[in-house]
Motif scaffolding. Structure first.
Motif, PDB file in Angstrom:
ATOM      1  N   MET A   1      59.063  35.339  35.403  1.00  0.00           N
ATOM      2  CA  MET A   1      58.225  35.192  36.581  1.00  0.00           C
ATOM      3  C   MET A   1      58.756  36.064  37.710  1.00  0.00           C
ATOM      4  SD  MET A   1      56.926  31.678  38.335  1.00  0.00           S
ATOM      5  CE  MET A   1      55.826  31.684  39.740  1.00  0.00           C
ATOM      6  N   ARG A   2      57.871  36.908  38.274  1.00  0.00           N
ATOM      7  CA  ARG A   2      58.280  37.837  39.326  1.00  0.00           C
ATOM      8  C   ARG A   2      57.690  37.505  40.686  1.00  0.00           C
ATOM      9  NH1 ARG A   2      60.910  42.167  37.380  1.00  0.00           N
ATOM     10  NH2 ARG A   2      61.785  42.001  39.480  1.00  0.00           N
ATOM     11  N   ARG A   3      56.467  36.968  40.713  1.00  0.00           N
ATOM     12  CA  ARG A   3      55.844  36.651  42.006  1.00  0.00           C
ATOM     13  C   ARG A   3      54.972  35.412  41.901  1.00  0.00           C
ATOM     14  NH1 ARG A   3      52.812  40.870  45.727  1.00  0.00           N
ATOM     15  NH2 ARG A   3      51.390  40.923  43.943  1.00  0.00           N
ATOM     16  N   LEU A   4      54.921  34.689  43.014  1.00  0.00           N
ATOM     17  CA  LEU A   4      53.987  33.569  43.161  1.00  0.00           C
ATOM     18  C   LEU A   4      53.213  33.790  44.444  1.00  0.00           C
ATOM     19  CD1 LEU A   4      52.788  30.728  42.708  1.00  0.00           C
ATOM     20  CD2 LEU A   4      54.811  29.792  43.843  1.00  0.00           C
ATOM     21  N   LEU A   5      51.891  33.889  44.331  1.00  0.00           N
ATOM     22  CA  LEU A   5      51.031  34.079  45.497  1.00  0.00           C
ATOM     23  C   LEU A   5      50.221  32.809  45.706  1.00  0.00           C
ATOM     24  CD1 LEU A   5      51.213  37.037  43.946  1.00  0.00           C
ATOM     25  CD2 LEU A   5      49.657  37.701  45.778  1.00  0.00           C
ATOM     26  N   GLU A   6      50.257  32.276  46.920  1.00  0.00           N
ATOM     27  CA  GLU A   6      49.484  31.095  47.278  1.00  0.00           C
ATOM     28  C   GLU A   6      48.613  31.445  48.480  1.00  0.00           C
ATOM     29  OE1 GLU A   6      52.030  27.243  46.527  1.00  0.00           O
ATOM     30  OE2 GLU A   6      53.292  28.772  47.486  1.00  0.00           O
ATOM     31  N   ALA A   7      47.308  31.183  48.347  1.00  0.00           N
ATOM     32  CA  ALA A   7      46.364  31.528  49.414  1.00  0.00           C
ATOM     33  C   ALA A   7      45.405  30.374  49.655  1.00  0.00           C
ATOM     34  CB  ALA A   7      45.592  32.796  49.058  1.00  0.00           C
ATOM     35  N   ALA A   8      44.980  30.249  50.908  1.00  0.00           N
ATOM     36  CA  ALA A   8      44.020  29.196  51.246  1.00  0.00           C
ATOM     37  C   ALA A   8      42.675  29.461  50.598  1.00  0.00           C
ATOM     38  CB  ALA A   8      43.875  29.078  52.759  1.00  0.00           C
ATOM     39  N   HIS A   9      42.249  30.721  50.626  1.00  0.00           N
ATOM     40  CA  HIS A   9      40.997  31.088  49.949  1.00  0.00           C
ATOM     41  C   HIS A   9      40.980  32.585  49.684  1.00  0.00           C
ATOM     42  CE1 HIS A   9      39.398  32.556  53.832  1.00  0.00           C
ATOM     43  NE2 HIS A   9      39.921  31.464  54.365  1.00  0.00           N
ATOM     44  N   ALA A  10      40.060  32.996  48.822  1.00  0.00           N
ATOM     45  CA  ALA A  10      39.936  34.402  48.427  1.00  0.00           C
ATOM     46  C   ALA A  10      38.468  34.773  48.395  1.00  0.00           C
ATOM     47  CB  ALA A  10      40.584  34.643  47.071  1.00  0.00           C
ATOM     48  N   ASP A  11      38.140  35.967  48.920  1.00  0.00           N
ATOM     49  CA  ASP A  11      36.764  36.475  48.944  1.00  0.00           C
ATOM     50  C   ASP A  11      36.706  37.792  48.185  1.00  0.00           C
ATOM     51  OD1 ASP A  11      35.299  34.626  50.982  1.00  0.00           O
ATOM     52  OD2 ASP A  11      37.197  35.156  51.965  1.00  0.00           O
ATOM     53  N   TYR A  12      35.685  37.946  47.359  1.00  0.00           N
ATOM     54  CA  TYR A  12      35.529  39.181  46.578  1.00  0.00           C
ATOM     55  C   TYR A  12      34.876  40.251  47.447  1.00  0.00           C
ATOM     56  CZ  TYR A  12      34.508  42.182  42.573  1.00  0.00           C
ATOM     57  OH  TYR A  12      34.453  43.231  41.690  1.00  0.00           O
ATOM     58  N   VAL A  13      35.519  41.446  47.505  1.00  0.00           N
ATOM     59  CA  VAL A  13      35.007  42.535  48.343  1.00  0.00           C
ATOM     60  C   VAL A  13      34.445  43.687  47.512  1.00  0.00           C
ATOM     61  CG1 VAL A  13      36.502  41.972  50.285  1.00  0.00           C
ATOM     62  CG2 VAL A  13      37.322  43.553  48.518  1.00  0.00           C
ATOM     63  N   GLY A  14      34.451  43.556  46.186  1.00  0.00           N
ATOM     64  CA  GLY A  14      33.899  44.592  45.319  1.00  0.00           C
ATOM     65  C   GLY A  14      34.971  45.460  44.705  1.00  0.00           C
ATOM     66  N   ASN A  15      34.587  46.187  43.634  1.00  0.00           N
ATOM     67  CA  ASN A  15      35.497  47.111  42.943  1.00  0.00           C
ATOM     68  C   ASN A  15      36.770  46.419  42.485  1.00  0.00           C
ATOM     69  OD1 ASN A  15      33.745  49.341  43.320  1.00  0.00           O
ATOM     70  ND2 ASN A  15      34.574  49.665  45.373  1.00  0.00           N
ATOM     71  N   ASN A  16      36.629  45.211  41.929  1.00  0.00           N
ATOM     72  CA  ASN A  16      37.761  44.451  41.394  1.00  0.00           C
ATOM     73  C   ASN A  16      38.809  44.103  42.449  1.00  0.00           C
ATOM     74  OD1 ASN A  16      36.867  46.389  38.878  1.00  0.00           O
ATOM     75  ND2 ASN A  16      37.442  44.322  38.223  1.00  0.00           N
ATOM     76  N   ARG A  17      38.402  43.980  43.696  1.00  0.00           N
ATOM     77  CA  ARG A  17      39.338  43.673  44.786  1.00  0.00           C
ATOM     78  C   ARG A  17      38.977  42.336  45.441  1.00  0.00           C
ATOM     79  NH1 ARG A  17      42.568  47.970  46.047  1.00  0.00           N
ATOM     80  NH2 ARG A  17      41.968  49.956  45.102  1.00  0.00           N
ATOM     81  N   TRP A  18      40.033  41.557  45.685  1.00  0.00           N
ATOM     82  CA  TRP A  18      39.894  40.269  46.359  1.00  0.00           C
ATOM     83  C   TRP A  18      40.685  40.312  47.668  1.00  0.00           C
ATOM     84  CZ3 TRP A  18      36.972  36.160  44.535  1.00  0.00           C
ATOM     85  CH2 TRP A  18      36.527  36.254  43.204  1.00  0.00           C
ATOM     86  N   ARG A  19      40.136  39.707  48.709  1.00  0.00           N
ATOM     87  CA  ARG A  19      40.853  39.574  49.976  1.00  0.00           C
ATOM     88  C   ARG A  19      41.353  38.141  50.103  1.00  0.00           C
ATOM     89  NH1 ARG A  19      37.162  41.006  53.278  1.00  0.00           N
ATOM     90  NH2 ARG A  19      37.785  43.197  53.487  1.00  0.00           N
ATOM     91  N   LEU A  20      42.692  37.983  50.060  1.00  0.00           N
ATOM     92  CA  LEU A  20      43.316  36.675  50.175  1.00  0.00           C
ATOM     93  C   LEU A  20      43.594  36.367  51.642  1.00  0.00           C
ATOM     94  CD1 LEU A  20      45.921  37.052  47.279  1.00  0.00           C
ATOM     95  CD2 LEU A  20      43.549  36.302  47.126  1.00  0.00           C
ATOM     96  N   SER A  21      43.419  35.124  52.042  1.00  0.00           N
ATOM     97  CA  SER A  21      43.665  34.706  53.421  1.00  0.00           C
ATOM     98  C   SER A  21      44.718  33.611  53.458  1.00  0.00           C
ATOM     99  CB  SER A  21      42.374  34.199  54.065  1.00  0.00           C
ATOM    100  OG  SER A  21      41.366  35.196  54.034  1.00  0.00           O
ATOM    101  N   ASP A  22      45.554  33.646  54.526  1.00  0.00           N
ATOM    102  CA  ASP A  22      46.647  32.674  54.686  1.00  0.00           C
ATOM    103  C   ASP A  22      47.522  32.660  53.441  1.00  0.00           C
ATOM    104  OD1 ASP A  22      45.631  31.999  57.189  1.00  0.00           O
ATOM    105  OD2 ASP A  22      44.359  30.419  56.360  1.00  0.00           O
ATOM    106  N   VAL A  23      48.184  33.784  53.205  1.00  0.00           N
ATOM    107  CA  VAL A  23      48.890  34.010  51.946  1.00  0.00           C
ATOM    108  C   VAL A  23      50.388  33.823  52.129  1.00  0.00           C
ATOM    109  CG1 VAL A  23      49.139  35.565  49.982  1.00  0.00           C
ATOM    110  CG2 VAL A  23      47.143  35.754  51.483  1.00  0.00           C
ATOM    111  N   ALA A  24      51.009  33.182  51.153  1.00  0.00           N
ATOM    112  CA  ALA A  24      52.469  33.093  51.068  1.00  0.00           C
ATOM    113  C   ALA A  24      52.896  33.711  49.743  1.00  0.00           C
ATOM    114  CB  ALA A  24      52.936  31.643  51.159  1.00  0.00           C
ATOM    115  N   VAL A  25      53.718  34.777  49.810  1.00  0.00           N
ATOM    116  CA  VAL A  25      54.145  35.498  48.611  1.00  0.00           C
ATOM    117  C   VAL A  25      55.618  35.195  48.363  1.00  0.00           C
ATOM    118  CG1 VAL A  25      54.374  37.734  47.492  1.00  0.00           C
ATOM    119  CG2 VAL A  25      52.479  37.321  49.082  1.00  0.00           C
TER     120      VAL A  25
END
Length: 374
Positions: free
Chosen positions: A195-219
């Motif tokens: 395990m290398r990373r853990l990402l926790e986000a309040a919510h995620a919105d799809y912006v197109g082209n296989n990209r997601w915008r995560l909000s309130d993120v803890a990495v």
């Protein structure tokens, strides 16, 4: 022959449409009884239940089209046989082969209608029906699962096309009707499954082209070797962009009935599962069923042709219609049985999808040979 072809087409299409409408009305009644328990939850009212049922009808129409063609054809041919019309046609040099070709031409209409309903109308209508239901009830997709929704993704060096460098397990608490992901956790592993990373986000919105915008993120970053707790770092971001093979279309598959999905979506998700070394047999079988199911119309109409050669003194038409209903029900049951057996025994998806149609086609050929001999 053109006049006869038009006569056959008009009568069979009219009868098949009547049968289809009758079946849809029956299914709508049963669905309405089932939806009454949901009325009153949140803002879900009787009008929402009505819209949900109406939008479910294209899916039923897709499934019932071959059966409607079978029963409608049997009814018309039985009526012709009872009035000796078909006998006169045979005396006037109408062969079994010519009758079969006429039915096949009519079957093209039903096959095209089946394809259109299955590939374009039913998937869109089913998706809209679920969206209306969830919005009215104020719920979210996936919230009924205790641990949320899980899916697997592949990590690549360059977006979604580079070299594979690891894997990602995505956990979503719920999916809103507008496609937004809530309570998102992503566990990223290298190729050795460290395990290398853990990402926790309040919510995620799809912006197109296989990209997601995560909000309130803890990495949370994990080094290759963890010696002390200080080696683990946690960085917070207001927003963070993530590239993933997971798209809203793939997530929607997890809540959709494979039989009500587009062939393109089924192929995409089956490939995604195969690339992530997950079982994809169910979706591969559904994909091939989607491509081959319209041809079941021709099989059903071939099964109807022998009924034109059978003569009964009384109750002939009703008996033949009952036999047609039993054949249609048997075909649907065999379709379901073959699908489950194919998944259980890992049969080739194409063979599993086409097996019921092949068996019933052999039955139709055997029945035609029998009536010609007798």
């Amino acid at each position: 022959m053109t006049v006869l072809q038009r006569y056959f087409a008009a009568e069979i299409i009219r009868a098949a449409v009547f049968v289809l409408v009758a079946f849809l009305a029956l299914f709508a009644f049963f669905d309405m009884m089932g939806q009454l328990d949901s009325v009153g939850r949140g803002n879900y009212q009787l009008k929402h239940a009505f819209f949900y049922i109406v939008l479910s009808m294209p899916g039923y129409a897709y499934e019932l089209m071959p059966i409607a063609a079978l029963i409608g054809t049997i009814y018309v041919l039985a009526q012709m046989a009872s009035k000796s019309e078909f006998t006169i046609m045979r005396v006037s040099s109408l062969s079994t082969t010519q009758a079969g070709f006429m039915l096949a031409k009519i079957g093209v209409v039903f096959a095209i209608a089946t394809f259109v309903f299955g590939e374009y109308v039913a998937p869109q209508a089913s998706e809209l029906a679920e969206k209306i239901k969830q919005e009215a009830r104020g719920g979210t997709l996936g919230s009924e699962f205790r641990s949320g929704l899980w899916t697997k993704d592949t990590l690549r060096a360059d977006g979604v096309t580079g070299e594979v460098i690891g894997s990602r397990f995505l956990n979503v608490g719920a999916v809103r009707p507008d496609g937004q992901l809530q309570i998102v956790r992503m566990y990223e592993f290298d190729q050795k499954f460290h395990m290398r990373r853990l990402l926790e986000a309040a919510h995620a919105d799809y912006v197109g082209n296989n990209r997601w915008r995560l909000s309130d993120v803890a990495v949370t970053e994990f080094p290759e070797k963890i010696e002390t707790a200080s080696n683990v770092s946690v960085v917070k971001h207001d927003t963070l962009e993530m590239v993933s093979e997971i798209t809203p279309g793939i997530l929607a598959v997890l809540f959709a009935d494979p039989d009500r999905m587009k062939a393109q979506d089924l192929a995409l998700y089956a490939r995604h599962l195969a690339e992530n070394k997950q079982s994809s047999e169910r979706y591969e079988i559904a994909f091939w069923k989607k491509l081959t199911y319209p041809f079941a119309v021709f099989v059903m109409m071939a099964l109807a042709l022998p009924f034109a050669y059978l003569h009964f003194r009384s109750g002939g038409v009703s008996l033949k219609i009952f036999a047609g209903i039993m054949i249609g029900v048997s075909f649907q049951l065999l379709n379901r049985l073959a699908e489950h057996l194919g998944i259980l025994h890992t049969w080739p998806p194409f063979a599993t999808a086409i097996l019921p149609s092949v068996l019933f086609l052999l039955l139709a050929i055997a029945a035609l040979k029998w009536v010609e001999r007798h």
